[in-house]
Design an enzyme around this catalytic site. Structure first.
Site, short mmCIF file in Angstrom:
data_model
loop_
_atom_site.label_atom_id
_atom_site.label_comp_id
_atom_site.label_asym_id
_atom_site.label_seq_id
_atom_site.Cartn_x
_atom_site.Cartn_y
_atom_site.Cartn_z
N ARG A 190 -11.51 15.93 7.44
CA ARG A 190 -12.28 16.33 6.25
C ARG A 190 -13.67 16.83 6.66
NH1 ARG A 190 -10.94 10.90 3.59
NH2 ARG A 190 -8.91 11.24 2.63
N GLU A 241 -14.74 0.11 15.30
CA GLU A 241 -14.40 -1.08 16.07
C GLU A 241 -14.19 -0.78 17.55
OE1 GLU A 241 -11.00 -2.99 14.15
OE2 GLU A 241 -11.97 -2.67 12.21
N ASN A 242 -13.82 0.46 17.85
CA ASN A 242 -13.37 0.75 19.22
C ASN A 242 -14.17 1.78 19.99
OD1 ASN A 242 -10.82 -0.84 19.34
ND2 ASN A 242 -10.35 0.42 17.56
N HIS A 284 -12.91 2.98 -0.06
CA HIS A 284 -12.95 1.94 1.00
C HIS A 284 -13.66 0.68 0.51
CE1 HIS A 284 -12.97 5.47 4.11
NE2 HIS A 284 -11.75 4.98 4.02
N LEU A 289 -15.72 3.52 9.80
CA LEU A 289 -15.48 4.78 10.52
C LEU A 289 -14.04 4.82 11.02
CD1 LEU A 289 -18.82 4.82 12.59
CD2 LEU A 289 -18.42 5.64 10.25
N ASP A 311 -8.29 13.01 16.44
CA ASP A 311 -8.29 11.67 17.01
C ASP A 311 -9.42 11.53 18.03
OD1 ASP A 311 -7.58 9.42 18.85
OD2 ASP A 311 -5.89 9.26 17.47
N PHE A 312 -10.24 10.49 17.83
CA PHE A 312 -11.44 10.34 18.67
C PHE A 312 -11.10 10.06 20.14
CE2 PHE A 312 -15.41 10.20 16.05
CZ PHE A 312 -14.83 10.75 14.93
N GLU A 329 -8.23 -5.10 5.37
CA GLU A 329 -8.05 -4.80 3.95
C GLU A 329 -6.89 -5.58 3.35
OE1 GLU A 329 -8.50 -0.57 5.13
OE2 GLU A 329 -9.31 -0.30 3.12
N ARG A 343 -2.56 -2.22 -3.46
CA ARG A 343 -3.75 -1.40 -3.29
C ARG A 343 -3.65 -0.22 -4.26
NH1 ARG A 343 -4.98 3.16 1.01
NH2 ARG A 343 -7.14 3.48 0.48
N GLY A 357 -10.47 8.46 7.83
CA GLY A 357 -11.36 8.62 6.67
C GLY A 357 -12.58 7.74 6.94
N GLY A 365 -11.08 2.00 12.80
CA GLY A 365 -10.62 2.45 14.13
C GLY A 365 -11.73 2.89 15.06
N ASN A 394 0.87 -1.18 0.00
CA ASN A 394 0.00 0.00 0.00
C ASN A 394 0.91 1.24 0.00
OD1 ASN A 394 -1.81 2.02 0.47
ND2 ASN A 394 -2.74 1.10 2.28
P1 AMP Z 1 -8.29 4.33 11.35
O1 AMP Z 1 -8.20 5.43 10.33
O2 AMP Z 1 -9.20 3.22 10.94
O3 AMP Z 1 -6.94 3.86 11.83
O4 AMP Z 1 -9.00 4.99 12.65
C1 AMP Z 1 -8.42 6.04 13.38
C2 AMP Z 1 -9.40 6.52 14.44
O5 AMP Z 1 -9.80 5.41 15.27
C3 AMP Z 1 -8.84 7.58 15.39
O6 AMP Z 1 -9.74 8.65 15.52
C4 AMP Z 1 -8.72 6.86 16.70
O7 AMP Z 1 -8.97 7.70 17.78
C5 AMP Z 1 -9.80 5.79 16.63
N1 AMP Z 1 -9.42 4.69 17.52
C6 AMP Z 1 -8.47 3.77 17.31
N2 AMP Z 1 -8.36 2.96 18.40
C7 AMP Z 1 -9.25 3.40 19.30
C8 AMP Z 1 -9.64 2.99 20.63
N3 AMP Z 1 -9.05 1.95 21.23
N4 AMP Z 1 -10.62 3.69 21.26
C9 AMP Z 1 -11.23 4.74 20.63
N5 AMP Z 1 -10.92 5.17 19.40
C10 AMP Z 1 -9.95 4.52 18.74
#
Ligand code: AMP
Length: 395
Positions: A240, A333-334, A179, A208, A282-283, A383, A90, A211, A330, A7
């Site tokens: 975004r 799943e979390n 995606h 989610l 970042d969430f 992926e 990819r 991106g 991310g 990738n």
């Molecule tokens: P990705 O682009 O799929 O890697 O997702 C990134 C996003 O997933 C970021 O905003 C992270 O804060 C969130 N994320 C990843 N791991 C966790 C977790 N254990 N708890 C809450 N949010 C997470």
């Protein structure tokens, strides 16, 4: 069969070596700062990550280093290059030319090049990776797996914009969606978990991550998705903006004395969760901020969840029903809080939350109650494995 999954970004390269018989990841890693200086983080299965700082003037040098590590007597997992049986690449944009993965030939490369205009940041980097691998492994078969391919089944009523038809004819201006590898993988896995033939299911996949996009999968086929000509359309995301009133572009350009390109750059990189909260994209940071009483972090999370719930509603309408909703990537799943907010908004579909299921992270879980009218799952995406499977199927 050992499949190297690649990738390539403009200055990065992510890879995994997968044994397709067992589907085990033998090694994975990431090259960063290619053309600047060069850092390789390589993780052989079951071992510590090794960090190697070494000049990577171009992608060929990066691929060479990756192969050196894969065959290294200490950090390696294979003894020689000849143990790589195939490479899966990819590729972000396949335009209307690619509705599935393809074995890479000179004609396929030319067709990918023809799509560069549609993804100027991504496709050229993907092609550099393909050329670098071909250079070092001239006899190894390679496959291109496109982010857009899965969505080529969308009907015209879903992919056409309300613009002069000539723009579609002249510039192929339409919704493509992204995606796709993840949406397809997660939809198939969800049907498997449900014990149903995917052909008889209506599934909404919510990918989610930083991106983010949602896809309506009817009978195993994408019938609509939230990203568009570019990944900027649809959900509000990490940085975004997602969909906004298009007139905002000219309005901001005038007010802030910026070009349209500059405004688009702001909408890609300084908007979304980062722009609303002023704290982070970042969430995890946003949740921490909310718990500490930061109202804008809370607002950002509420906006995100609201938009997800609204698009789910739209896709129930698009498919005239829904059997299951799957959260992945991310955040999907979390993030327990976001999933709860989304599901609370979907009570009208007869969805009820299983709090214990929803408290789990990063694993396949049913997060709706047994009597919920629609099944809701967390389904981790993969992926790289999907690319490896496609590669094996074509090789
Ligand atoms: P990705 O682009 O799929 O890697 O997702 C990134 C996003 O997933 C970021 O905003 C992270 O804060 C969130 N994320 C990843 N791991 C966790 C977790 N254990 N708890 C809450 N949010 C997470």
């Amino acid at each position: 069969m050992n499949v190297l999954v690649m990738n390539c970004g403009s200055s990065s390269l992510k890879y995994q070596l997968i044994d397709s018989d067992t589907e085990a990841v033998l090694a994975k890693g990431l090259c960063e700062r290619i053309t600047i200086d060069g850092v390789l983080k390589h993780t052989p299965a079951g071992k510590e990550t090794v960090v190697i700082e070494s000049p990577m003037p171009d992608h060929k040098a990066a691929v060479k280093l990756v192969i050196e590590q894969l065959t290294d007597p200490v950090n390696g997992v294979i003894t020689s290059l000849s143990e790589i049986d195939a490479v899966g690449h990819r590729v972000v944009h396949g335009g209307e030319k690619f509705a599935s993965s393809f074995l890479i030939t000179d004609e396929v490369i030319a067709a990918i090049e023809a799509c560069n205009e549609l993804a100027p940041l991504h496709n050229p980097a993907n092609l550099i990776g393909i050329h670098a691998c071909q250079n070092l492994m001239p006899d190894v078969p390679m496959v291109a797996v496109f982010d857009t391919a899965f969505h080529q089944t969308m009907p015209a009523k879903a992919y056409m914009y309300g613009l002069p038809y000539a723009y579609y004819e002249k510039y192929k201006m339409r919704k493509y969606g992204f995606h796709g590898t993840s949406h397809s993988f997660v939809a198939h896995r969800t049907a498997e978990i449900m014990g149903r033939d995917i052909k008889d299911t209506k599934i909404i996949v919510c990918h989610l991550g930083n991106g983010a996009s949602i896809c309506a999968v009817d009978g195993g086929q994408s019938v609509d998705t939230t990203m568009g000509l570019t990944p900027l359309e649809g959900l509000v995301m990490g940085t975004r903006s997602g969909s906004v009133d298009p007139a905002i572009l000219a309005y901001v350009a005038n007010k802030e004395n910026k070009s349209i390109d500059q405004v688009i750059n702001i909408m890609n990189k300084e908007s979304g969760m980062l722009g609303i909260s002023g704290v982070s994209s970042d969430f995890r940071d946003l949740e921490k901020g909310m718990q500490e009483g930061n109202e804008r972090c809370k607002l950002a999370l509420e906006i995100f969840s609201y938009k997800v719930a609204c698009y789910i509603g739209a896709y129930v309408a698009a498919m005239n029903g829904v059997d299951a909703i799957a959260f992945t990537a991310g955040i999907g799943e979390n993030n327990v809080f976001v999933r709860r907010l989304v599901m609370e908004q979907l009570g009208y579909l007869g969805i009820s939350i299983d709090e214990e299921g929803n408290s789990r992270r990063g694993e396949e879980t049913l997060i709706s109650t047994a009597d919920s009218k629609v099944l809701v799952y967390t389904v981790p995406t993969n992926e790289e494995l999907a690319i490896a499977r496609e590669t094996v199927a074509l090789v």
